[in-house]
Scaffold this motif. Structure first.
Motif, PDB file in Angstrom:
ATOM      1  N   TYR A   1       0.792  -1.240   0.000  1.00  0.00           N
ATOM      2  CA  TYR A   1       0.000   0.000   0.000  1.00  0.00           C
ATOM      3  C   TYR A   1       0.818   1.280   0.000  1.00  0.00           C
ATOM      4  CZ  TYR A   1      -4.047  -2.936   0.768  1.00  0.00           C
ATOM      5  OH  TYR A   1      -5.027  -3.881   0.624  1.00  0.00           O
ATOM      6  N   TRP A   2       2.126   1.149   0.279  1.00  0.00           N
ATOM      7  CA  TRP A   2       2.929   2.369   0.412  1.00  0.00           C
ATOM      8  C   TRP A   2       4.235   2.270  -0.387  1.00  0.00           C
ATOM      9  CZ3 TRP A   2       5.585   4.789   5.270  1.00  0.00           C
ATOM     10  CH2 TRP A   2       5.394   6.169   5.279  1.00  0.00           C
ATOM     11  N   ASP A   3       4.325   1.196  -1.183  1.00  0.00           N
ATOM     12  CA  ASP A   3       5.477   0.982  -2.050  1.00  0.00           C
ATOM     13  C   ASP A   3       6.822   0.998  -1.300  1.00  0.00           C
ATOM     14  OD1 ASP A   3       6.996   2.510  -4.993  1.00  0.00           O
ATOM     15  OD2 ASP A   3       6.532   0.406  -4.565  1.00  0.00           O
ATOM     16  N   VAL A   4       6.832   0.422  -0.120  1.00  0.00           N
ATOM     17  CA  VAL A   4       8.082   0.349   0.658  1.00  0.00           C
ATOM     18  C   VAL A   4       8.737  -0.997   0.358  1.00  0.00           C
ATOM     19  CG1 VAL A   4       9.005   0.124   3.000  1.00  0.00           C
ATOM     20  CG2 VAL A   4       7.345   1.917   2.477  1.00  0.00           C
ATOM     21  N   ARG A   5       9.803  -0.987  -0.426  1.00  0.00           N
ATOM     22  CA  ARG A   5      10.367  -2.240  -0.941  1.00  0.00           C
ATOM     23  C   ARG A   5      11.371  -2.908  -0.004  1.00  0.00           C
ATOM     24  NH1 ARG A   5      10.708  -0.364  -7.307  1.00  0.00           N
ATOM     25  NH2 ARG A   5       8.688   0.706  -7.212  1.00  0.00           N
ATOM     26  N   HIS A   6      11.872  -2.138   0.954  1.00  0.00           N
ATOM     27  CA  HIS A   6      12.810  -2.703   1.935  1.00  0.00           C
ATOM     28  C   HIS A   6      12.458  -2.081   3.286  1.00  0.00           C
ATOM     29  CE1 HIS A   6      15.311  -3.651  -1.634  1.00  0.00           C
ATOM     30  NE2 HIS A   6      15.056  -2.414  -2.010  1.00  0.00           N
ATOM     31  N   SER A   7      12.380  -2.900   4.303  1.00  0.00           N
ATOM     32  CA  SER A   7      12.030  -2.367   5.623  1.00  0.00           C
ATOM     33  C   SER A   7      12.455  -3.357   6.697  1.00  0.00           C
ATOM     34  CB  SER A   7      10.517  -2.126   5.723  1.00  0.00           C
ATOM     35  OG  SER A   7       9.813  -3.321   5.449  1.00  0.00           O
TER      36      SER A   7
ATOM     37  N   TYR B   1      26.267   6.670   4.349  1.00  0.00           N
ATOM     38  CA  TYR B   1      25.539   6.017   5.433  1.00  0.00           C
ATOM     39  C   TYR B   1      25.165   4.594   5.076  1.00  0.00           C
ATOM     40  CZ  TYR B   1      24.805  10.765   7.149  1.00  0.00           C
ATOM     41  OH  TYR B   1      24.977  12.044   7.602  1.00  0.00           O
ATOM     42  N   LEU B   2      24.722   3.917   6.069  1.00  0.00           N
ATOM     43  CA  LEU B   2      24.097   2.609   5.925  1.00  0.00           C
ATOM     44  C   LEU B   2      24.973   1.595   5.201  1.00  0.00           C
ATOM     45  CD1 LEU B   2      20.561   3.925   5.014  1.00  0.00           C
ATOM     46  CD2 LEU B   2      21.343   3.160   7.224  1.00  0.00           C
ATOM     47  N   ASN B   3      26.287   1.701   5.378  1.00  0.00           N
ATOM     48  CA  ASN B   3      27.175   0.734   4.740  1.00  0.00           C
ATOM     49  C   ASN B   3      27.032  -0.644   5.338  1.00  0.00           C
ATOM     50  OD1 ASN B   3      28.300   2.398   2.835  1.00  0.00           O
ATOM     51  ND2 ASN B   3      29.908   3.128   4.211  1.00  0.00           N
ATOM     52  N   LYS B   4      26.688  -0.690   6.634  1.00  0.00           N
ATOM     53  CA  LYS B   4      26.659  -1.986   7.314  1.00  0.00           C
ATOM     54  C   LYS B   4      25.652  -2.932   6.690  1.00  0.00           C
ATOM     55  CE  LYS B   4      27.305  -3.743  11.971  1.00  0.00           C
ATOM     56  NZ  LYS B   4      27.278  -3.472  13.409  1.00  0.00           N
TER      57      LYS B   4
ATOM     58  N   ASP C   1      23.853  -0.150  -2.199  1.00  0.00           N
ATOM     59  CA  ASP C   1      24.085  -0.550  -3.588  1.00  0.00           C
ATOM     60  C   ASP C   1      22.855  -1.165  -4.245  1.00  0.00           C
ATOM     61  OD1 ASP C   1      27.064  -1.738  -2.122  1.00  0.00           O
ATOM     62  OD2 ASP C   1      26.817   0.145  -3.230  1.00  0.00           O
ATOM     63  N   VAL C   2      21.881  -1.563  -3.439  1.00  0.00           N
ATOM     64  CA  VAL C   2      20.753  -2.273  -4.059  1.00  0.00           C
ATOM     65  C   VAL C   2      19.479  -1.447  -4.164  1.00  0.00           C
ATOM     66  CG1 VAL C   2      21.630  -4.507  -3.360  1.00  0.00           C
ATOM     67  CG2 VAL C   2      19.950  -3.370  -1.946  1.00  0.00           C
ATOM     68  N   VAL C   3      19.375  -0.360  -3.404  1.00  0.00           N
ATOM     69  CA  VAL C   3      18.134   0.423  -3.498  1.00  0.00           C
ATOM     70  C   VAL C   3      18.184   1.316  -4.726  1.00  0.00           C
ATOM     71  CG1 VAL C   3      17.635   0.390  -1.036  1.00  0.00           C
ATOM     72  CG2 VAL C   3      19.009   2.246  -1.978  1.00  0.00           C
ATOM     73  N   GLU C   4      16.997   1.695  -5.204  1.00  0.00           N
ATOM     74  CA  GLU C   4      16.887   2.547  -6.393  1.00  0.00           C
ATOM     75  C   GLU C   4      17.424   3.948  -6.140  1.00  0.00           C
ATOM     76  OE1 GLU C   4      12.501   1.116  -7.751  1.00  0.00           O
ATOM     77  OE2 GLU C   4      13.208   3.073  -8.427  1.00  0.00           O
ATOM     78  N   ARG C   5      17.812   4.607  -7.185  1.00  0.00           N
ATOM     79  CA  ARG C   5      18.234   6.003  -7.098  1.00  0.00           C
ATOM     80  C   ARG C   5      17.107   6.826  -6.477  1.00  0.00           C
ATOM     81  NH1 ARG C   5      22.620   8.133  -8.962  1.00  0.00           N
ATOM     82  NH2 ARG C   5      22.123  10.340  -8.951  1.00  0.00           N
ATOM     83  N   GLY C   6      17.477   7.766  -5.622  1.00  0.00           N
ATOM     84  CA  GLY C   6      16.457   8.657  -5.078  1.00  0.00           C
ATOM     85  C   GLY C   6      15.688   8.071  -3.912  1.00  0.00           C
TER      86      GLY C   6
ATOM     87  N   LEU D   1      11.934   0.690  22.824  1.00  0.00           N
ATOM     88  CA  LEU D   1      12.027  -0.762  22.644  1.00  0.00           C
ATOM     89  C   LEU D   1      12.906  -1.176  21.468  1.00  0.00           C
ATOM     90  CD1 LEU D   1       8.182  -1.321  22.898  1.00  0.00           C
ATOM     91  CD2 LEU D   1       9.808  -1.761  24.734  1.00  0.00           C
ATOM     92  N   GLY D   2      12.937  -0.318  20.437  1.00  0.00           N
ATOM     93  CA  GLY D   2      13.669  -0.705  19.227  1.00  0.00           C
ATOM     94  C   GLY D   2      13.574   0.371  18.171  1.00  0.00           C
ATOM     95  N   VAL D   3      13.768  -0.041  16.925  1.00  0.00           N
ATOM     96  CA  VAL D   3      13.756   0.902  15.803  1.00  0.00           C
ATOM     97  C   VAL D   3      12.982   0.312  14.626  1.00  0.00           C
ATOM     98  CG1 VAL D   3      15.196   2.157  14.131  1.00  0.00           C
ATOM     99  CG2 VAL D   3      15.985   1.884  16.488  1.00  0.00           C
ATOM    100  N   PHE D   4      12.248   1.176  13.949  1.00  0.00           N
ATOM    101  CA  PHE D   4      11.444   0.776  12.798  1.00  0.00           C
ATOM    102  C   PHE D   4      11.972   1.558  11.602  1.00  0.00           C
ATOM    103  CE2 PHE D   4       8.278  -0.360  10.073  1.00  0.00           C
ATOM    104  CZ  PHE D   4       6.983   0.122  10.240  1.00  0.00           C
ATOM    105  N   GLY D   5      12.522   0.849  10.606  1.00  0.00           N
ATOM    106  CA  GLY D   5      13.146   1.537   9.486  1.00  0.00           C
ATOM    107  C   GLY D   5      12.570   1.139   8.140  1.00  0.00           C
ATOM    108  N   VAL D   6      12.377   2.113   7.255  1.00  0.00           N
ATOM    109  CA  VAL D   6      11.897   1.831   5.901  1.00  0.00           C
ATOM    110  C   VAL D   6      12.724   2.573   4.869  1.00  0.00           C
ATOM    111  CG1 VAL D   6       9.521   1.541   6.773  1.00  0.00           C
ATOM    112  CG2 VAL D   6      10.180   3.693   5.692  1.00  0.00           C
ATOM    113  N   PHE D   7      12.782   1.967   3.679  1.00  0.00           N
ATOM    114  CA  PHE D   7      13.434   2.603   2.547  1.00  0.00           C
ATOM    115  C   PHE D   7      12.323   2.947   1.569  1.00  0.00           C
ATOM    116  CE2 PHE D   7      17.854   1.785   3.541  1.00  0.00           C
ATOM    117  CZ  PHE D   7      17.744   0.800   4.509  1.00  0.00           C
ATOM    118  N   LYS D   8      12.194   4.240   1.267  1.00  0.00           N
ATOM    119  CA  LYS D   8      11.065   4.671   0.434  1.00  0.00           C
ATOM    120  C   LYS D   8      11.499   5.686  -0.617  1.00  0.00           C
ATOM    121  CE  LYS D   8       6.486   6.669   0.551  1.00  0.00           C
ATOM    122  NZ  LYS D   8       6.037   5.799  -0.568  1.00  0.00           N
ATOM    123  N   LYS D   9      10.951   5.517  -1.811  1.00  0.00           N
ATOM    124  CA  LYS D   9      11.202   6.490  -2.859  1.00  0.00           C
ATOM    125  C   LYS D   9       9.971   7.374  -2.915  1.00  0.00           C
ATOM    126  CE  LYS D   9      12.799   6.809  -7.626  1.00  0.00           C
ATOM    127  NZ  LYS D   9      13.004   6.105  -8.888  1.00  0.00           N
TER     128      LYS D   9
END
Lengths: 168, 168
Positions: free
Chosen positions: B30-36, B93-96, B101-106, B121-129
């Protein structure tokens, strides 16, 4: 942040009802909401009844029983859509609660359905006087978010009670 | 509505972990988040570890272990503040995770702490264009709201588990 405090209250309170009471107190302290209520649908009587309230008398709570589709509260429940009424004293709404006469001039009424994606559980209503420049849309969005917190809490607690009952 | 669907998933899933997996699938649909990913702090090892992920390889999940304050994820946890990084390929960033290298430009990286008023409690992370005109502030707000849903669900489930263990 309001949502963090309310999240905390929902998790920590000893009972669901005391959690709701705490939520309404927080809305009073941090958002200047002087009258509010949370109603749940009672399948036995097929009516919406107030489970927690702030700034309402016992009489008002007693009178605030609505069938599906009855009054603004019943309509919010039936249509599963939020509502915002501005300047209550100028309209003929909300006579059943008798609140029209006690709220301050310029107070608005906001109500959202308590729901998840496929079930509607009740209605969450607040009476709020907006400051100059305060966004009404953001207020409704915030109320909807808080409503979802309440719904999630209710349903997870219910799931655990049912599991416990099954094993006992 | 995204928040309703996610609320539903958190309530209905048979386990907390499957609920999280469902949440990330919904974000993809629903939000086009391809990596999270959703990381929780493990008190024994004193590190943040991924509990649920979408669009990450086993290797990336294995590598994504952070101490408090380490990397962007560790900093979000330590400072209890959200972060948004735009145009990942241009920064170091985010070299670890090796994701640069795998996410889309932008693509941007957004991360919020999973917290209630007094505990993180923790962390919630998303990669979004982001699309043209799409609000990044609203995206962060939404992620914070979803983060609070997850935190509430986790803590209520934990409370019930502890009560059950006490009585068994």
């Amino acid at each position: 942040m309001l949502t963090s405090k309310i999240g905390e209250a929902l998790v920590k309170a000893p009972s669901f009802e005391s959690a709701l009471n705490e939520v309404l107190k927080i809305l009073y302290s941090y958002w200047d909401v002087r009258h509010s209520f949370i109603s749940f649908f009672d399948p036995e009587s097929q009516t919406l009844k107030i489970v927690s309230a702030f700034g309402l008398t016992k009489e008002q709570i007693r009178r605030a029983i609505f069938k599906k589709g009855e009054g603004m509260v019943g309509k919010v429940f039936k249509n599963e859509l939020p509502v915002l009424l501005q300047d209550l004293e100028e309209k003929g709404y909300l006579n059943k609660l008798g609140l029209k006469d006690v709220v301050e001039r310029g107070t608005s009424f906001l109500a959202v359905p308590l729901k998840t994606a496929d079930q509607v559980l009740g209605v969450f209503g607040v009476f709020k006087k907006f400051k100059e420049g305060e966004s009404k849309e953001k207020a409704l969005e915030l109320l909807q978010t808080l409503g979802t917190f309440i719904s999630i809490t209710y349903l997870i607690n219910k799931k655990h009670s049912q599991e416990r009952a099954f094993w006992e």
